[in-house]
Scaffold this active site. Structure first.
Site, PDB file in Angstrom:
ATOM      1  N   ASP A 182      -5.393  -7.960   1.728  1.00 17.35           N
ATOM      2  CA  ASP A 182      -4.418  -8.867   1.129  1.00 17.35           C
ATOM      3  C   ASP A 182      -5.106 -10.203   0.886  1.00 17.35           C
ATOM      4  OD1 ASP A 182      -1.207  -9.166   0.756  1.00 17.35           O
ATOM      5  OD2 ASP A 182      -2.089 -11.073   1.375  1.00 17.35           O
TER       6      ASP A 182
ATOM      7  N   TYR B 270       0.363 -20.699  -2.271  1.00 19.83           N
ATOM      8  CA  TYR B 270       1.014 -20.182  -1.064  1.00 19.83           C
ATOM      9  C   TYR B 270       0.992 -21.221   0.053  1.00 19.83           C
ATOM     10  CZ  TYR B 270       1.489 -15.345  -2.698  1.00 19.83           C
ATOM     11  OH  TYR B 270       1.868 -14.216  -3.373  1.00 19.83           O
TER      12      TYR B 270
ATOM     13  N   ARG C 242      -3.280  -2.107  -7.171  1.00 22.12           N
ATOM     14  CA  ARG C 242      -2.331  -1.561  -6.191  1.00 22.12           C
ATOM     15  C   ARG C 242      -2.292  -0.038  -6.241  1.00 22.12           C
ATOM     16  NH1 ARG C 242       2.555  -5.750  -7.285  1.00 22.12           N
ATOM     17  NH2 ARG C 242       1.558  -7.635  -6.487  1.00 22.12           N
TER      18      ARG C 242
ATOM     19  N   ARG D 293       2.246   1.417  -1.735  1.00 19.83           N
ATOM     20  CA  ARG D 293       3.580   1.956  -1.498  1.00 19.83           C
ATOM     21  C   ARG D 293       3.985   3.090  -2.427  1.00 19.83           C
ATOM     22  NH1 ARG D 293       6.510  -3.705  -1.866  1.00 19.83           N
ATOM     23  NH2 ARG D 293       4.796  -3.965  -3.369  1.00 19.83           N
TER      24      ARG D 293
ATOM     25  N   ARG E  85       0.914   3.935   7.405  1.00 23.25           N
ATOM     26  CA  ARG E  85       1.279   2.550   7.666  1.00 23.25           C
ATOM     27  C   ARG E  85       2.549   2.409   8.505  1.00 23.25           C
ATOM     28  NH1 ARG E  85       1.482  -1.945   4.702  1.00 23.25           N
ATOM     29  NH2 ARG E  85       2.694  -2.607   6.498  1.00 23.25           N
TER      30      ARG E  85
END
Length: 360
Positions: free
Chosen positions: A92, A167, A43, A47, A56
């Protein structure tokens, strides 16, 4: 198939002719001598970077993964800022599922949410094979990236079959994985068939990335730490092995990472990875004992350490490096992803410290 030919007939570089072949990162993955311990951070693109938040802004996550120019910019941001030894493709783990038509979305603050969970045999029909045309934007973005990166390696990645299955079966993130485990224990044949299909989809997604120019690939099994070793070996490992076998012929390093997998490290290495990722719960020297010889290790600073003082970060980083001193190969990384509110300057200092501390 020749190592120089892709299924589309286009010429591709072999790993040995790639500009990144002699990079510190790829040398460490191959357990060769390195000029310094290479660093990249899970990552690292995301963010924690203000420049990421700016580009973004107003763009949903899955849409951002399908814009080659945006993917290129985001992937390059931490390379420019932090001087990391490898870039990781911005995407992702649910992108290939979306690409084959699964109705899902990534909801802010929640994560991937699947409209109709897969829990019955007839639901498997929704998991069709992935083709390169389904993810043409990936091929385009990696072509742009390798041109920009030059001798800096690009890591491709995918979600492992178990994590994708969790998921799909749960319908979204889960703390206890109760529906997943109920299916795994209650209908082992359906479970095996589900993971087998996901292994094919995952392998196809990794192949697209490698053929486009990725120098290494990482298989993220984020949730597999929820399983006992016997369940992992019986119900998950065959699918992960299938993925690693499918990309073996390309000759690029294969990394395997999961969270909370201290008890699974040996089996995860056996599944076919060249490099085993280790979270912060197990010291690297102990992880090496569990994994056994013939594998490089990746990790494993606790991401939360970066919120402490620079002196504390250096001390904890030194502990990781000292534990890695006797390893056949070591790629420095965090024990999981960069936390969203991490100070970017702390990351830059971390990379510089590892480079300086380990300079040969």
């Amino acid at each position: 198939m020749s190592a120089n030919d892709s299924p589309s007939g286009q010429q591709t570089e072999t790993p040995a002719t790639s500009a990144a072949y002699d990079s510190a990162f790829l040398k460490a993955c191959r357990r060769e001598p390195v000029p310094h311990t290479p660093v990249w951070l899970m990552r690292q693109a995301g963010r924690s970077l203000p420049e990421y938040l700016k580009v973004r802004e107003g763009i949903p996550m899955l849409e951002s993964c399908m814009r080659p120019e945006l993917v290129t910019e985001i992937t390059l941001q931490p390379v420019r800022r932090h001087n990391v030894d490898a870039a990781i493709y911005f995407s992702d783990i649910v992108v290939p599922l979306k690409a084959i038509g699964i109705d899902l979305d990534i909801k802010p603050g929640v994560g991937p949410v699947v409209a109709e969970p897969i829990r019955r045999r007839e639901d498997l029909d929704r998991l069709r094979p992935l083709t390169p045309d389904d993810v043409a934007y990936v091929t385009e973005a990696i072509g742009m990236l390798t041109g920009e990166l030059g001798a800096t390696p690009l890591i491709g990645f995918a979600g492992a079959p178990f994590t994708l299955a969790s998921y799909l079966v749960e319908g979204g993130p889960s703390r206890n994985h109760e529906h997943t485990k109920a299916l795994m224990y209650g209908d082992p044949q359906l479970w095996a068939d589900l993971l087998d299909r996901l292994a094919d989809i995952t392998a196809a997604f990794l192949k697209v990335q490698i053929e486009a120019g990725a120098s290494a690939v990482q298989l993220f099994d984020s949730w597999v730490g929820a399983l006992a070793p016997a369940d992992y070996r019986r119900s998950v490992m065959p699918a992960s092995e299938k993925v690693f076998r499918a990309v073996e012929e390309y000759g690029v390093p294969r990394i395997h990472f999961g969270v909370g997998t201290g008890e699974l490290l040996g089996a995860m290495g056996e599944a076919g990875a060249d490099v085993v990722g280790v979270d912060w719960r197990v010291p690297l020297d102990e992880a090496a004992r569990r994994v056994g010889p013939g594998k490089a290790l990746q990790g494993n600073l606790d991401p939360a350490v970066l919120f402490s003082t620079p002196e504390a970060v250096e001390a904890k980083t030194s502990e990781v490096l000292d534990a890695a001193a006797g390893l056949e190969g070591h790629v420095f990384n965090l024990g999981h992803g960069v936390l969203p509110t991490t100070d970017p300057d702390a990351l830059t200092r971390l990379v510089e410290y590892v480079h300086t501390r380990t300079a040969r």
